[in-house]
Design a protein around this motif. Structure first.
Motif, mmCIF file in Angstrom:
data_model
loop_
_atom_site.group_PDB
_atom_site.id
_atom_site.type_symbol
_atom_site.label_atom_id
_atom_site.label_comp_id
_atom_site.label_asym_id
_atom_site.label_seq_id
_atom_site.Cartn_x
_atom_site.Cartn_y
_atom_site.Cartn_z
ATOM 1 N N ARG A 268 0.863 -1.179 0.000
ATOM 2 C CA ARG A 268 0.000 0.000 0.000
ATOM 3 C C ARG A 268 0.901 1.231 0.000
ATOM 4 O O ARG A 268 1.553 1.521 1.004
ATOM 5 C CB ARG A 268 -0.938 0.029 1.199
ATOM 6 N N PRO A 269 0.977 1.963 -1.086
ATOM 7 C CA PRO A 269 1.873 3.119 -1.147
ATOM 8 C C PRO A 269 1.408 4.247 -0.241
ATOM 9 O O PRO A 269 0.248 4.308 0.164
ATOM 10 C CB PRO A 269 1.808 3.529 -2.621
ATOM 11 N N GLY A 270 2.340 5.156 0.048
ATOM 12 C CA GLY A 270 2.007 6.312 0.860
ATOM 13 C C GLY A 270 2.672 6.271 2.216
ATOM 14 O O GLY A 270 3.585 5.476 2.466
ATOM 15 N N ALA A 271 2.201 7.124 3.100
ATOM 16 C CA ALA A 271 2.785 7.266 4.437
ATOM 17 C C ALA A 271 2.285 6.154 5.359
ATOM 18 O O ALA A 271 1.296 5.477 5.061
ATOM 19 C CB ALA A 271 2.416 8.631 5.012
ATOM 20 N N PRO A 272 2.975 5.950 6.479
ATOM 21 C CA PRO A 272 2.479 4.978 7.461
ATOM 22 C C PRO A 272 1.110 5.389 7.987
ATOM 23 O O PRO A 272 0.768 6.577 8.005
ATOM 24 C CB PRO A 272 3.549 5.002 8.559
ATOM 25 N N VAL A 273 0.333 4.409 8.422
ATOM 26 C CA VAL A 273 -1.056 4.656 8.817
ATOM 27 C C VAL A 273 -1.284 4.273 10.270
ATOM 28 O O VAL A 273 -0.474 3.592 10.905
ATOM 29 C CB VAL A 273 -2.032 3.869 7.915
ATOM 30 N N ARG A 274 -2.406 4.718 10.802
ATOM 31 C CA ARG A 274 -2.811 4.374 12.162
ATOM 32 C C ARG A 274 -3.248 2.910 12.217
ATOM 33 O O ARG A 274 -3.629 2.322 11.194
ATOM 34 C CB ARG A 274 -3.948 5.276 12.633
ATOM 35 N N LEU A 275 -3.240 2.367 13.415
ATOM 36 C CA LEU A 275 -3.651 0.968 13.586
ATOM 37 C C LEU A 275 -5.051 0.741 13.047
ATOM 38 O O LEU A 275 -5.310 -0.251 12.351
ATOM 39 C CB LEU A 275 -3.583 0.574 15.063
ATOM 40 N N VAL A 276 -5.984 1.626 13.339
ATOM 41 C CA VAL A 276 -7.363 1.429 12.899
ATOM 42 C C VAL A 276 -7.471 1.448 11.384
ATOM 43 O O VAL A 276 -8.417 0.880 10.806
ATOM 44 C CB VAL A 276 -8.285 2.496 13.540
ATOM 45 N N ASP A 277 -6.501 2.063 10.689
ATOM 46 C CA ASP A 277 -6.530 2.136 9.233
ATOM 47 C C ASP A 277 -5.881 0.930 8.559
ATOM 48 O O ASP A 277 -5.926 0.820 7.331
ATOM 49 C CB ASP A 277 -5.839 3.407 8.755
ATOM 50 N N VAL A 278 -5.265 0.042 9.344
ATOM 51 C CA VAL A 278 -4.678 -1.174 8.770
ATOM 52 C C VAL A 278 -5.769 -2.148 8.379
ATOM 53 O O VAL A 278 -5.591 -2.985 7.506
ATOM 54 C CB VAL A 278 -3.699 -1.833 9.769
#
Length: 289
Positions: A268-278
């Protein structure tokens, strides 16, 4: 003579019951983990922990550092603590030596740092939720519970699902809620001892098998000791063509709380995400699992 369990039960708060239940399920927690997860300050936590030791509900030990000094106090259930939890849960009275045997096992196990690392992950989530509205650690399952037959059946009526013993061996399973959204996940906590790194990738076969049986695809979170290890795992995932949902993050000092945007989702390209967004992954059929 008043039964010891009845004597102490009247002295316990809701927070005490949460702590005792965690220690029953997850073995050992440090004073810092307990303070962050459950108390407004370390001093307040230490005062309450001393009281729980004095009344005989907890035992504690302090491992020595190889380079001198000692670690913070590590807390485990005493025999009375084990009996209180059993009574609270309506379970059979445990053997009289159960707490002693368990403490010996915990204090002598070679992988105590691994267990503490897993518990650190979940207490970090619990502490994050304690100080922020809209966040909650809804579920924290131990490795042992994840491997029991039928544990992931939940609403399934299918006898095959209820009789299924998972092939996956996660270090923990959790469910995290944030602002009305929920994310379920499995945790693989890595200290860098698995060689070669392809062994981490091999573990995903068991999760794919579980997803086929339960029809639920819950991502696997790999917590790794440093960015180089994380980069190598992401490269190996790509080399092997892994399609199961995976996210990675590091657990070195200053890496950030696992609820925060620290997770690199594989492919998944882009910046790191929050846990809920995984979460929010497609079905097993959609992914070809």
């Amino acid at each position: 003579m008043i039964d010891p369990v009845l004597r102490v039960q009247s002295q316990l708060t809701d927070r005490d019951h949460v702590l005792l239940g965690w220690l029953a399920d997850h073995g050992v927690l440090t004073s810092f983990q307990i303070a962050y997860a459950l108390f407004p300050s370390l001093d307040y936590a230490q005062e309450r922990l001393r009281k729980l030791v004095q009344v005989g509900l907890l035992d504690r030990f302090r491992p020595q550092r190889a380079d001198g000094g000692s670690y913070p106090y590590h807390y485990v259930l005493s025999q009375l603590g084990v009996e209180v939890v059993s009574a609270q849960r309506g379970e059979e009275l445990p053997r009289r030596d159960r707490a002693k045997r368990r403490r010996w096992h915990l204090t002598n196990r070679a992988n105590l740092p691994h267990l503490l690392g897993v518990n650190e992950f979940f207490t970090q989530l619990a502490g994050y939720a304690r100080t922020r509205a809209g966040c909650e650690l809804l579920r924290w399952w131990s490795a042992a519970r994840c491997q029991r037959m039928g544990e992931f059946a939940e609403e399934h009526d299918d006898v095959h699902v209820r009789a299924y013993t998972p092939r996956s061996r996660p270090d923990g399973h959790g469910m995290w809620a944030e602002n009305g959204r929920t994310a379920a996940f499995f945790l693989e906590f890595d200290l860098g001892t698995e060689r070669p790194i392809s062994r981490l990738v091999d573990k995903l076969d068991g999760y794919a098998d579980l997803a086929r049986v339960t029809r639920r695809v819950w991502p696997v979170l790999f917590r790794l000791p440093n960015p180089a290890r994380e980069r190598h795992l992401q490269q190996e995932l790509s080399r092997c063509g892994v399609r199961y949902p995976v996210a990675t993050a590091v657990h070195e000092p200053g890496a950030g709380n696992p609820a925060e945007p620290v997770w690199w989702v594989h492919q998944r390209p882009g910046a790191p995400v929050r846990l809920v967004d995984v979460a929010g992954q497609p079905s097993p059929a959609d992914r070809g699992l």
